[in-house]
Design an enzyme around this catalytic site. Structure first.
Site, PDB file in Angstrom:
ATOM      1  N   GLY A  14       0.941  -1.206   0.015  1.00 52.80           N
ATOM      2  CA  GLY A  14      -0.049  -0.040  -0.003  1.00 52.80           C
ATOM      3  C   GLY A  14       0.918   1.452  -0.094  1.00 52.80           C
ATOM      4  O   GLY A  14       0.670   2.289  -0.750  1.00 52.80           O
ATOM      5  N   SER A  46      -4.372   6.182   6.913  1.00 51.04           N
ATOM      6  CA  SER A  46      -3.786   7.293   6.929  1.00 51.04           C
ATOM      7  C   SER A  46      -3.482   7.528   5.521  1.00 51.04           C
ATOM      8  O   SER A  46      -3.206   6.597   4.628  1.00 51.04           O
ATOM      9  CB  SER A  46      -2.492   7.192   7.576  1.00 51.04           C
ATOM     10  N   LYS A  48      -0.703   9.019   4.644  1.00 48.75           N
ATOM     11  CA  LYS A  48       0.680   9.256   4.690  1.00 48.75           C
ATOM     12  C   LYS A  48       1.391   8.099   3.729  1.00 48.75           C
ATOM     13  O   LYS A  48       1.068   6.709   4.144  1.00 48.75           O
ATOM     14  CB  LYS A  48       1.147   9.047   6.001  1.00 48.75           C
ATOM     15  N   LYS A  57      13.500   5.037   8.889  1.00 53.10           N
ATOM     16  CA  LYS A  57      12.214   4.762   8.411  1.00 53.10           C
ATOM     17  C   LYS A  57      11.422   5.850   8.019  1.00 53.10           C
ATOM     18  O   LYS A  57      11.698   7.157   8.575  1.00 53.10           O
ATOM     19  CB  LYS A  57      11.314   3.984   9.541  1.00 53.10           C
ATOM     20  N   ASN A  58      10.518   5.931   6.936  1.00 49.54           N
ATOM     21  CA  ASN A  58       9.798   6.934   6.401  1.00 49.54           C
ATOM     22  C   ASN A  58      10.385   8.257   6.206  1.00 49.54           C
ATOM     23  O   ASN A  58       9.742   9.242   6.274  1.00 49.54           O
ATOM     24  CB  ASN A  58       8.652   7.082   7.260  1.00 49.54           C
ATOM     25  N   GLU A 150       0.826   8.269  16.850  1.00 48.76           N
ATOM     26  CA  GLU A 150       2.246   7.795  17.001  1.00 48.76           C
ATOM     27  C   GLU A 150       2.849   7.356  18.268  1.00 48.76           C
ATOM     28  O   GLU A 150       3.748   7.147  18.558  1.00 48.76           O
ATOM     29  CB  GLU A 150       3.163   9.286  16.804  1.00 48.76           C
ATOM     30  N   HIS A 153       5.545   4.813  18.807  1.00 47.52           N
ATOM     31  CA  HIS A 153       6.110   4.642  17.617  1.00 47.52           C
ATOM     32  C   HIS A 153       7.530   5.150  17.547  1.00 47.52           C
ATOM     33  O   HIS A 153       8.226   4.737  16.620  1.00 47.52           O
ATOM     34  CB  HIS A 153       5.347   5.252  16.422  1.00 47.52           C
ATOM     35  N   HIS A 169       5.996  -4.277  11.866  1.00 50.00           N
ATOM     36  CA  HIS A 169       5.727  -2.790  12.507  1.00 50.00           C
ATOM     37  C   HIS A 169       5.169  -3.078  13.771  1.00 50.00           C
ATOM     38  O   HIS A 169       5.374  -2.397  14.729  1.00 50.00           O
ATOM     39  CB  HIS A 169       5.080  -2.083  11.347  1.00 50.00           C
TER      40      HIS A 169
END
Ligand SMILES: NC(=O)c1ccc[n+]([C@@H]2O[C@H](COP(=O)([O-])OP(=O)(O)OC[C@H]3O[C@@H](n4cnc5c(N)ncnc54)[C@H](O)[C@@H]3O)[C@@H](O)[C@H]2O)c1
Ligand SMILES: [Zn+2]
Length: 281
Positions: A14, A46, A48, A57-58, A150, A153, A169
């Site tokens: 995704g 989300s 995002k 990450k990200n 978050e 997270h 995750h």
């Protein structure tokens, strides 16, 4: 626009498809058909889209929404248990951060083998979706009130990064939530009982009870968090609970700066406690 992309798979597919669709001609249409608990109840809600960089990450991403999301819990029949738990953990998180009554509900319906009937799975997924949408309705950007999603997270992303795919995750976030709860207790925000409720729900009710990886030291986790995407300068900021069902919000900001030495002490104690309990078991 002539193009339309279909994202069929878990949260990883995704995010990669969403990111790709957002980059082509500054954004083309795409549809999501999530096939995991995480995809159906968390990541697709989300908007995002992000991918990792070499250092964390990200690190590259933006907001790009699909034209629609098609969810069918039948896909979850073949999903492995650990993967299902990885999605449900975010539902437990939603309860801790925004709705204590949702935690009461989860305490009743969860059991550690995550073996649900079709109807139970449908109801559980639907209720987790609603628990997240209630938060997103107030802040779809997830930058202000929505940043509470978050919770756990900052630690979780650090653990996920250090384990390089050995932890999902959700499993990394499950450790992250326990450490965030311990940090909240250390700061005098929540009680020992509130912290124990984290352990009870995550370990006893959800069955996420693997030992904390012995390759991760407090120093390594601190370093990984410092390069995480939520950092501002050198400060480490965390979402913390004020009480079960509500996040701490001093001076209108849900991201709280905490002294790094204190964070390190909490992580060290957490690792020490985990080592003792895995030696006993
Ligand atoms: N954008 C966001 O807001 C957001 C939120 C949460 C998670 N995420 C991201 O989502 C990813 C995790 O997603 P995930 O937990 O879905 O993992 P995943 O997408 O990595 O899928 C896990 C595994 O399950 C397999 N699989 C998928 N559907 C299946 C099915 N129905 N039956 C059997 N196997 C199936 C996949 O092939 C894969 O091997 C992480 O990269 C995380 O960062 C993003
Ligand atoms: Zn998450």
């Amino acid at each position: 626009m002539p193009f339309l992309i279909l994202a069929f798979g878990g949260g990883t597919v995704g995010n990669i498809v969403g990111f790709t669709a957002g980059m082509i001609y500054r954004g083309i249409r795409y549809i999501e058909v999530p096939t995991t608990m995480t995809g159906q109840t968390d990541s697709t809600l989300s908007n995002k889209q992000a991918i990792n960089s070499k250092t964390g990450k990200n690190h590259f991403g933006f907001y790009h929404a699909p034209i629609f999301i098609w969810v069918d819990t039948q896909y979850l029949k073949t999903e492995p248990d650990f993967s299902k738990r990885s999605g449900i953990i975010e539902g437990i998180k939603n309860g801790f951060i925004s709705d204590a009554t949702f935690l009461d509900y989860l305490e009743k319906v969860l059991h550690p083998d995550v073996n649900f009937t079709e109807e139970e799975l449908y109801q559980l997924s639907f209720n987790i979706i609603i628990s997240k949408l209630k938060i997103l309705k107030q802040d779809p950007s997830e930058k202000h009130y929505g940043i509470i999603l978050e919770y756990g997270h900052t630690f979780g992303h650090g653990i996920e990064w250090l384990e390089k795919g050995k932890f999902s995750h959700g499993e990394a976030v499950s450790f992250g939530m326990k450490i965030a709860a311990e940090l909240g207790k250390e700061l005098g925000l929540i009680s020992e009982e509130d912290v124990n409720r984290h352990y009870y729900l995550i370990e006893d009710k959800l069955g996420f009870n693997n030992p904390f990886p012995n390759t991760i030291t407090a120093e390594k986790l601190m370093d990984a968090m410092i390069v995480d995407n939520k950092k501002t300068g050198k400060e480490l900021r965390f979402v913390l609970l004020d009480k079960v069902g509500q996040c701490y919000n001093p001076e209108g900001d849900f991201l709280v700066t905490v002294d790094q030495e204190l964070v390190k002490k909490v992580v060290e104690n957490f690792i020490y406690k985990s080592q003792i309990s895995s030696n006993i078991n």
